[in-house]
Scaffold this active site. Sequence first.
Site, PDB file in Angstrom:
ATOM      1  CG  ASN A 115      -1.897   1.356   1.760  1.00 19.12           C
ATOM      2  OD1 ASN A 115      -1.312   2.182   0.481  1.00 19.12           O
ATOM      3  ND2 ASN A 115      -2.348   1.190   2.233  1.00 19.12           N
ATOM      4  CE  LYS A 141       0.337   3.358   4.839  1.00 16.80           C
ATOM      5  NZ  LYS A 141       0.187   3.641   6.563  1.00 16.80           N
ATOM      6  CD  GLU A 187      -3.793  -3.009   7.276  1.00 16.16           C
ATOM      7  OE1 GLU A 187      -2.566  -3.108   6.360  1.00 16.16           O
ATOM      8  OE2 GLU A 187      -4.273  -2.359   6.859  1.00 16.16           O
TER       9      GLU A 187
HETATM   10  C1  PEP Z   1      -0.496  -0.353   5.534  1.00 14.00           C
HETATM   11  O1  PEP Z   1      -1.205   1.301   4.718  1.00 14.00           O
HETATM   12  O2  PEP Z   1      -1.615  -0.887   5.480  1.00 14.00           O
HETATM   13  C2  PEP Z   1       0.064  -0.363   6.767  1.00 14.00           C
HETATM   14  C3  PEP Z   1       0.336  -1.720   7.586  1.00 14.00           C
HETATM   15  O3  PEP Z   1       0.977   0.204   6.615  1.00 14.00           O
HETATM   16  P1  PEP Z   1       2.460   0.068   7.638  1.00 14.00           P
HETATM   17  O4  PEP Z   1       3.264  -1.693   6.976  1.00 14.00           O
HETATM   18  O5  PEP Z   1       3.342   1.662   7.356  1.00 14.00           O
HETATM   19  O6  PEP Z   1       2.333   0.403   9.229  1.00 14.00           O
END
Ligand code: PEP
Length: 258
Positions: A16, A18, A174
């Site tokens: 991801n 982002k 998550e």
């Molecule tokens: C995410 O954006 O789903 C995520 C898990 O981010 P990070 O790995 O940066 O914590």
Amino acid sequence: MENPLTTKRKPVIGGNWKMHTTLSEAVDLASEVRNRLNSYGAAQTLVFPPFPFLGAVAQRLADSHIGLGAQDLHFEKKGAFTGAVSADMLVSVGCAWVLVGHSERRHVFGDGDEVVGKKLRAALTAGLKPVLCIGEKLEERKSGETFAVNRRQLRTALQGLDTAQLQHLVIAYEPVWAIGTGLVATPEQAQEVHADVRAAVGELLGGAFAAAVRIQYGGSVKAETAAGLLAKADVDGLLVGGASLKAEEFAAIVRARA
Ligand code: PEP
């Protein structure tokens, strides 16, 4: 002894991106991911670039085994929804996948369980494969509500849908306290929630579906923590944010189970 149902689930690792990268950085990152992972068949690799770069990344990933997804969608098909992006738009630029209910959409942009459910339905109607994200906040974990929160988010999203509609569903557990914080859940913490999520899916959609559905863990995963998480029986993949922006580290995460 190996559980035959578990071994059938091919790991799925998503990156991801982002709100990171420019157009040229996104295309370069997609090329690097393709170069490093296209021939790797032991796990399925997905990338989720920002909306404006989806078309360009789709071209760069054409005829590859790397799946392309968007980070969000709107639940309406079209209309006066300035700034929003529909499922059909995503399909038209080459997306096959979409994140639904990512914690940043829930907690930064205010998407509630009902909105997440509508987005899931819109994705399925358009033929997109959804990654449904769920997870508890730190205060919910501290007050012993972890299982209940994840079950509520799951139930509200999946209620009324059947196994045929959900055949490509991936669930991403998550924990909000682990996303972007550097605080990764231990493999044991992930496993106990994944096992309960799988049990909850079984209650909603039947044991056979629950045994086959893939559940990713997400939250501050790095190359050095990936293998331990993937070794757990009910962890069938990873959703990776920050560490997916470096192709070398992301490739190490995708290959971690081997
Ligand atoms: C995410 O954006 O789903 C995520 C898990 O981010 P990070 O790995 O940066 O914590």
